[in-house]
Design a protein around this motif. Structure first.
Motif, PDB file in Angstrom:
ATOM      1  N   SER A 179       0.756  -1.159   0.000  1.00  0.00           N
ATOM      2  CA  SER A 179      -0.088   0.181   0.103  1.00  0.00           C
ATOM      3  C   SER A 179       0.962   1.296  -0.028  1.00  0.00           C
ATOM      4  O   SER A 179       0.456   2.287  -0.487  1.00  0.00           O
ATOM      5  CB  SER A 179      -0.893  -0.076   1.252  1.00  0.00           C
ATOM      6  N   ALA A 180       1.956   1.143   0.536  1.00  0.00           N
ATOM      7  CA  ALA A 180       3.008   2.265   0.739  1.00  0.00           C
ATOM      8  C   ALA A 180       3.607   2.542  -0.876  1.00  0.00           C
ATOM      9  O   ALA A 180       4.198   3.766  -1.023  1.00  0.00           O
ATOM     10  CB  ALA A 180       4.095   2.006   1.572  1.00  0.00           C
ATOM     11  N   GLY A 181       3.444   1.896  -1.747  1.00  0.00           N
ATOM     12  CA  GLY A 181       3.965   2.037  -3.077  1.00  0.00           C
ATOM     13  C   GLY A 181       5.568   1.708  -3.253  1.00  0.00           C
ATOM     14  O   GLY A 181       6.105   2.041  -4.103  1.00  0.00           O
ATOM     15  N   SER A 191       1.080   4.756  -5.824  1.00  0.00           N
ATOM     16  CA  SER A 191       0.527   3.509  -5.281  1.00  0.00           C
ATOM     17  C   SER A 191      -0.990   3.420  -5.467  1.00  0.00           C
ATOM     18  O   SER A 191      -1.592   4.374  -5.661  1.00  0.00           O
ATOM     19  CB  SER A 191       0.863   3.577  -3.236  1.00  0.00           C
ATOM     20  N   TRP A 192      -1.503   2.151  -5.057  1.00  0.00           N
ATOM     21  CA  TRP A 192      -3.164   2.143  -5.254  1.00  0.00           C
ATOM     22  C   TRP A 192      -3.645   3.107  -4.291  1.00  0.00           C
ATOM     23  O   TRP A 192      -4.909   3.264  -4.543  1.00  0.00           O
ATOM     24  CB  TRP A 192      -3.389   0.629  -5.227  1.00  0.00           C
ATOM     25  N   PRO A 211       6.462  -0.485   4.759  1.00  0.00           N
ATOM     26  CA  PRO A 211       7.177  -1.683   4.118  1.00  0.00           C
ATOM     27  C   PRO A 211       7.506  -2.635   5.317  1.00  0.00           C
ATOM     28  O   PRO A 211       8.418  -2.026   6.455  1.00  0.00           O
ATOM     29  CB  PRO A 211       8.335  -1.150   3.171  1.00  0.00           C
ATOM     30  N   GLY A 212       7.163  -4.013   5.288  1.00  0.00           N
ATOM     31  CA  GLY A 212       7.831  -4.900   6.112  1.00  0.00           C
ATOM     32  C   GLY A 212       7.047  -5.077   7.206  1.00  0.00           C
ATOM     33  O   GLY A 212       7.048  -5.847   8.137  1.00  0.00           O
ATOM     34  N   ASN A 267      -5.250  -3.308   4.004  1.00  0.00           N
ATOM     35  CA  ASN A 267      -4.597  -4.239   3.279  1.00  0.00           C
ATOM     36  C   ASN A 267      -3.370  -4.607   4.136  1.00  0.00           C
ATOM     37  O   ASN A 267      -2.398  -4.246   3.946  1.00  0.00           O
ATOM     38  CB  ASN A 267      -4.242  -3.784   1.975  1.00  0.00           C
ATOM     39  N   ILE A 268      -3.607  -5.828   4.908  1.00  0.00           N
ATOM     40  CA  ILE A 268      -2.414  -6.079   5.899  1.00  0.00           C
ATOM     41  C   ILE A 268      -2.337  -7.694   5.970  1.00  0.00           C
ATOM     42  O   ILE A 268      -3.352  -8.399   5.799  1.00  0.00           O
ATOM     43  CB  ILE A 268      -2.353  -5.577   7.340  1.00  0.00           C
TER      44      ILE A 268
END
Length: 438
Positions: A179-181, A191-192, A211-212, A267-268
């Motif tokens: 999600s972060a692109g 990003s979306w 990220p991560g 979204n995770i």
């Protein structure tokens, strides 16, 4: 597919910020953005970062340092020219996007303790006859790993800041690198999540993605000290720079000082499924239910949209087959909140939810709060194997497809109409861009 999961998750954990080179299918894209650094003379009018006319988008701390993905600011102004001074906590060479009115975004690199003139007579769409009317200026940080600090805003002689009205609707997006692109051409603003918020056009939106990061509150992907179950309630993200500035004493986000979200999109989970975290389906389900309950404690009227996780693709025979993650677990989460609406256990009236200084991450009830406000966004079939790049993140076109489908989902489910009828959404997005390190 199972053999690909460790590789996917190790790549999700690759958190080094992109350098100045952008590759598109192996060819270097020119990044000779204009040098906007200037010196401002005393005749200009200077406003401090806490001026009421400046509207901050996304999460900023009380030192006016930006956090998470694609944060920004927006204000109206009169006069001819605009400059911004960036403070000591601005990362060197940080790429920002900015625009005048509803014109296309422009890009420039900024650095700490510098001033950049971002509106001049040569700015795209500049109107020389509008000096006494209110114009609009907007800025966004392009990435997730770096940030800026706003020191002051300057207007050329005779100009003044004007507060612009905010949109009536607010969207919150919570996620990880997908999600972060990460690895998209312009990261956060490709990003979306960005495309979805900007594409709706008539909403305020904030992207709390890094990220991560896991959902589960564990050390994830090697260098994320907390999961979203904890970190979402903090102002800053899980980056190295947050640790450098705050150490372990990160400030809580003051939800009471900001508009409640009407829609929360989550979204995770991809990192939870990785070999370094290896969170079981049962634990992931319980954590997700708790997380949604805590969100609804903070925002009792919010509608929550839960993504299915698309996973990756493997070649089987003469075609490609998708291997999604936590399929049944996420369906169980949605089912836990299904059925006709009933009063929430907290109902938005608990002192835990009402107290502005409360640490909401301490809300431990795993009882679903009410029914009917959680919705399932099934991503199956939206992306194909060539919408995912070699580093297992969506290509630019993959992000566009996700944003477009989610916009339609929100339109059909909640009756929201699109409001972006002119300004561009995906700046410099290439239709095809599937090379690593892009």
């Amino acid at each position: 597919m199972s053999s690909l999961i460790p590789l996917i998750l190790s790549l999700l954990a690759f958190l080094l910020p992109a350098d100045g080179t952008i590759l598109q299918n192996g060819q270097v894209r020119p990044t000779n953005y204009p040098d906007t650094a200037v010196s401002i003379n005393e005749a200009w009018t200077t406003y401090p970062p806490n001026s009421s006319q400046i509207s901050y988008k996304g999460r900023w701390d009380d030192m006016y340092i930006s956090w998470w993905s694609a944060p920004g600011l927006k204000f109206g102004f009169t006069g001819s020219e605009v400059a911004i001074s960036f403070g000591n906590y601005t990362d060197d060479g940080n790429l920002i996007a900015y625009r005048y009115g509803g014109e296309d975004w422009m890009l420039t690199n900024v650095t700490a303790n510098s001033t950049h003139q971002l509106v001049t007579s040569s700015t795209l769409g500049y109107n020389t006859t509008a000096a006494n009317t209110t114009r609009t200026f907007e800025l966004r940080v392009s990435n997730w790993a770096l940030g800026v600090q706003i020191d002051s805003v300057h207007l050329s002689p005779g100009g003044r800041l004007v507060q612009l009205p905010s949109y009536d609707r607010t969207v919150e997006i919570i996620g990880d690198s997908l999600s972060a692109g990460q690895y998209a051409t312009l990261e956060g603003i490709a990003s979306w999540a960005w495309g979805f918020g900007e594409g709706l056009g008539n909403v305020e939106f904030s992207i709390e993605a890094h990220p991560g990061i896991c959902l589960t509150d564990i050390i994830c992907s090697g260098n994320n000290p907390h999961g979203q179950l904890y970190q979402w309630f903090k102002t800053s993200d899980t980056s190295y720079r947050a640790t450098q500035i705050y150490g372990s004493n990160q400030p809580d986000w003051d939800f009471s000082a900001h508009p409640a979200a009407d829609i929360v999109v989550i979204n995770i989970g991809t990192n939870d499924a990785g070999s370094s975290a290896n969170v079981s389906d049962a634990e992931f389900t319980a954590n997700y239910i708790t997380f949604i309950s805590r969100i609804h404690c903070v925002w009792p009227d919010a509608q929550i949209v839960v993504f299915s996780l698309w996973g990756g693709w493997s070649q089987q025979g003469d075609t490609w087959v998708q291997g999604p993650t936590y399929v049944q677990a996420i369906e169980n989460v949605v089912q836990a909140f299904s059925g006709p609406s009933t009063p929430a256990p907290y109902g938005g009236n608990s002192s835990v939810c009402q107290t502005a200084s409360a640490n909401y991450s301490n809300v431990t009830s795993d009882t679903p709060q009410g029914r009917g406000f959680v919705h399932y966004f099934n991503t199956t079939g939206i992306l194909q194997h060539n919408d995912i790049g070699p580093l297992y993140h969506p290509t630019d076109v993959g992000h566009v497809k996700l944003a477009s489908h989610l916009m339609q989902f929100v339109k059909l489910k909640f009756g929201w109409m699109f409001g972006a009828i002119g300004p561009e959404v995906q700046h410099e997005t290439q239709y095809w861009n599937d090379w690593p390190n892009n």
